[in-house]
Write an enzyme that holds these catalytic residues in place. Sequence first.
Site, PDB file in Angstrom:
ATOM      1  N   ILE A  15      -9.185  48.480   9.394  1.00  0.00           N
ATOM      2  CA  ILE A  15      -9.151  49.937   9.207  1.00  0.00           C
ATOM      3  C   ILE A  15     -10.227  50.597  10.067  1.00  0.00           C
ATOM      4  CG2 ILE A  15      -9.181  51.801   7.497  1.00  0.00           C
ATOM      5  CD1 ILE A  15      -8.504  49.532   5.396  1.00  0.00           C
ATOM      6  N   ASN A  96     -22.958  40.893  -0.061  1.00  0.00           N
ATOM      7  CA  ASN A  96     -22.467  41.542   1.157  1.00  0.00           C
ATOM      8  C   ASN A  96     -22.003  42.984   0.919  1.00  0.00           C
ATOM      9  OD1 ASN A  96     -21.651  41.062   4.081  1.00  0.00           O
ATOM     10  ND2 ASN A  96     -19.755  41.846   3.198  1.00  0.00           N
ATOM     11  N   THR A 121     -11.749  51.447  -3.159  1.00  0.00           N
ATOM     12  CA  THR A 121     -10.456  50.778  -3.332  1.00  0.00           C
ATOM     13  C   THR A 121      -9.829  51.118  -4.677  1.00  0.00           C
ATOM     14  OG1 THR A 121      -9.486  48.586  -3.757  1.00  0.00           O
ATOM     15  CG2 THR A 121     -11.835  48.764  -4.065  1.00  0.00           C
ATOM     16  N   TYR A 145     -14.716  41.606  -6.490  1.00  0.00           N
ATOM     17  CA  TYR A 145     -14.492  42.507  -5.345  1.00  0.00           C
ATOM     18  C   TYR A 145     -14.448  43.959  -5.822  1.00  0.00           C
ATOM     19  CZ  TYR A 145     -11.949  45.191  -1.878  1.00  0.00           C
ATOM     20  OH  TYR A 145     -11.569  46.168  -1.008  1.00  0.00           O
ATOM     21  N   HIS A 193      -2.201  39.291   2.999  1.00  0.00           N
ATOM     22  CA  HIS A 193      -1.457  40.504   2.664  1.00  0.00           C
ATOM     23  C   HIS A 193       0.043  40.365   2.900  1.00  0.00           C
ATOM     24  CE1 HIS A 193      -5.591  42.102   3.301  1.00  0.00           C
ATOM     25  NE2 HIS A 193      -5.294  42.553   2.094  1.00  0.00           N
ATOM     26  N   GLY A 288      -4.410  38.437 -11.893  1.00  0.00           N
ATOM     27  CA  GLY A 288      -5.097  39.705 -11.610  1.00  0.00           C
ATOM     28  C   GLY A 288      -4.220  40.764 -10.965  1.00  0.00           C
ATOM     29  N   ASP A 289      -2.939  40.447 -10.666  1.00  0.00           N
ATOM     30  CA  ASP A 289      -2.057  41.432 -10.024  1.00  0.00           C
ATOM     31  C   ASP A 289      -1.400  42.325 -11.084  1.00  0.00           C
ATOM     32  OD1 ASP A 289      -2.280  41.004  -7.319  1.00  0.00           O
ATOM     33  OD2 ASP A 289      -0.490  39.739  -7.149  1.00  0.00           O
TER      34      ASP A 289
HETATM   35  N1  UDP Z   1       2.436  39.231  -2.560  1.00  0.00           N
HETATM   36  C1  UDP Z   1       3.405  38.230  -2.626  1.00  0.00           C
HETATM   37  N2  UDP Z   1       3.272  37.144  -1.797  1.00  0.00           N
HETATM   38  C2  UDP Z   1       2.240  37.008  -0.914  1.00  0.00           C
HETATM   39  C3  UDP Z   1       1.265  38.029  -0.844  1.00  0.00           C
HETATM   40  C4  UDP Z   1       1.395  39.117  -1.684  1.00  0.00           C
HETATM   41  O1  UDP Z   1       4.355  38.314  -3.404  1.00  0.00           O
HETATM   42  O2  UDP Z   1       2.179  35.977  -0.228  1.00  0.00           O
HETATM   43  C5  UDP Z   1       2.543  40.403  -3.435  1.00  0.00           C
HETATM   44  C6  UDP Z   1       1.348  40.581  -4.371  1.00  0.00           C
HETATM   45  O3  UDP Z   1       1.580  39.903  -5.581  1.00  0.00           O
HETATM   46  C7  UDP Z   1       1.314  42.089  -4.546  1.00  0.00           C
HETATM   47  C8  UDP Z   1       1.877  42.633  -3.243  1.00  0.00           C
HETATM   48  O4  UDP Z   1       2.558  41.537  -2.620  1.00  0.00           O
HETATM   49  O5  UDP Z   1       2.184  42.481  -5.577  1.00  0.00           O
HETATM   50  C9  UDP Z   1       0.804  43.137  -2.302  1.00  0.00           C
HETATM   51  O6  UDP Z   1      -0.181  42.138  -2.182  1.00  0.00           O
HETATM   52  P1  UDP Z   1      -1.328  42.207  -1.094  1.00  0.00           P
HETATM   53  O7  UDP Z   1      -2.113  40.926  -1.204  1.00  0.00           O
HETATM   54  O8  UDP Z   1      -0.738  42.543   0.226  1.00  0.00           O
HETATM   55  O9  UDP Z   1      -2.208  43.445  -1.543  1.00  0.00           O
HETATM   56  P2  UDP Z   1      -2.941  43.783  -2.935  1.00  0.00           P
HETATM   57  O10 UDP Z   1      -1.961  44.619  -3.704  1.00  0.00           O
HETATM   58  O11 UDP Z   1      -3.268  42.502  -3.596  1.00  0.00           O
HETATM   59  O12 UDP Z   1      -4.141  44.545  -2.510  1.00  0.00           O
END
Ligand code: UDP
Length: 334
Positions: A15, A96, A121, A145, A193, A288-289
């Site tokens: 970014i 950091n 974030t 984080y 990502h 954590g998602d």
């Molecule tokens: N995701 C996924 N497979 C991957 C990486 C990410 O299904 O290999 C999903 C993840 O569970 C989330 C979305 O994609 O729902 C975006 O994830 P990313 O890591 O890009 O960003 P975050 O939302 O964690 O900041």
Amino acid sequence: MGKQSVLVAGGAGYIGSHTVRLLSAEGYEVIVLDNLVYGHPGAIIDDEVELVVGAVGDRDLLVRLFKEYRFVGVIHFAAFAYVGESVTDPLKYYRNNTAEPLTLLEVMSEFGCNHFVFSSTCATYGEPEKLPLTEDHPQNPVSPYGKSKLMMEWILQDCDTAWALKSAALRYFNASGCSTDGKIGEDHNPETHLIPLVLQAIKGEVPELTVFGTDYPTPDGTCIRDYIHVEDLAIAHLSALRYLIEGGESIQCNLGTGVGISVKEIIDTAEEVTGQKVPLTYGERRPGDPAQLVAAPQMAKDLLGWEAKHKDVRSMIETAWKWMSAEHGGHFPK
Ligand code: UDP
């Protein structure tokens, strides 16, 4: 009148580099400070931009830079951003992302530089209680984080009270896409990502994409996120810097489109854009998602006059694909 100088910490990252390019094009003198742990010298493509290799915790270096340039403001991107790693190595993140920038803030206060734009974030919110996420949503970050970033938000507010530091904490949602001319883009190692991994799977750079969870309480069972184009983020940083220079009060605000897109929709769109199939497997949920993270984007519009131009996720995927199909295939030359 001479150019206004801006210090961009972490300006060789994803970014940061897009923002540096915009600042330079808008006539600022840009000094990038980057330790190049994750940044790429090749991401600074403008010859007028000076790259200083070093750390935001290096007091002597900072004093030298602040003596040489009268910075009108600092934009601070330099941080580690691997959520999973922050769980297994929290001290690395607190040092950091939270401890090191204290030195930068101290030197700013000594030199009377009191405009600070900060990469925060949506991870500072934690599990959403209601959607879309407004800025007054409770902040209960799940990961070190997210906590390391929230602590910085608190520190900035205390510095405002103590010495009138005016700051803009910009809470990004999912940064994505690459420069529209395909010249710079996202090059993380390791890459975690979704959009770059989908495209890498199409290119055969990774064997397949694993969809993390298909049993979420969403229409298609996959997670929903708010994908925001990196060039829109760059414009928001410029707007925030100008807002502060013009005397604006400290703010914390979301940067998102307000549009939620599922993992499955990303995959479908990537297949449309590239005309190729994504090799897929379906896996467990990633710890954590949250099921959904979507920004309420109104505050940035009201305070900064900023609104995402790229509202369709197709343009994030198209630009990412352009960068990944360019000369170096989505990687900066070593
Ligand atoms: N995701 C996924 N497979 C991957 C990486 C990410 O299904 O290999 C999903 C993840 O569970 C989330 C979305 O994609 O729902 C975006 O994830 P990313 O890591 O890009 O960003 P975050 O939302 O964690 O900041």
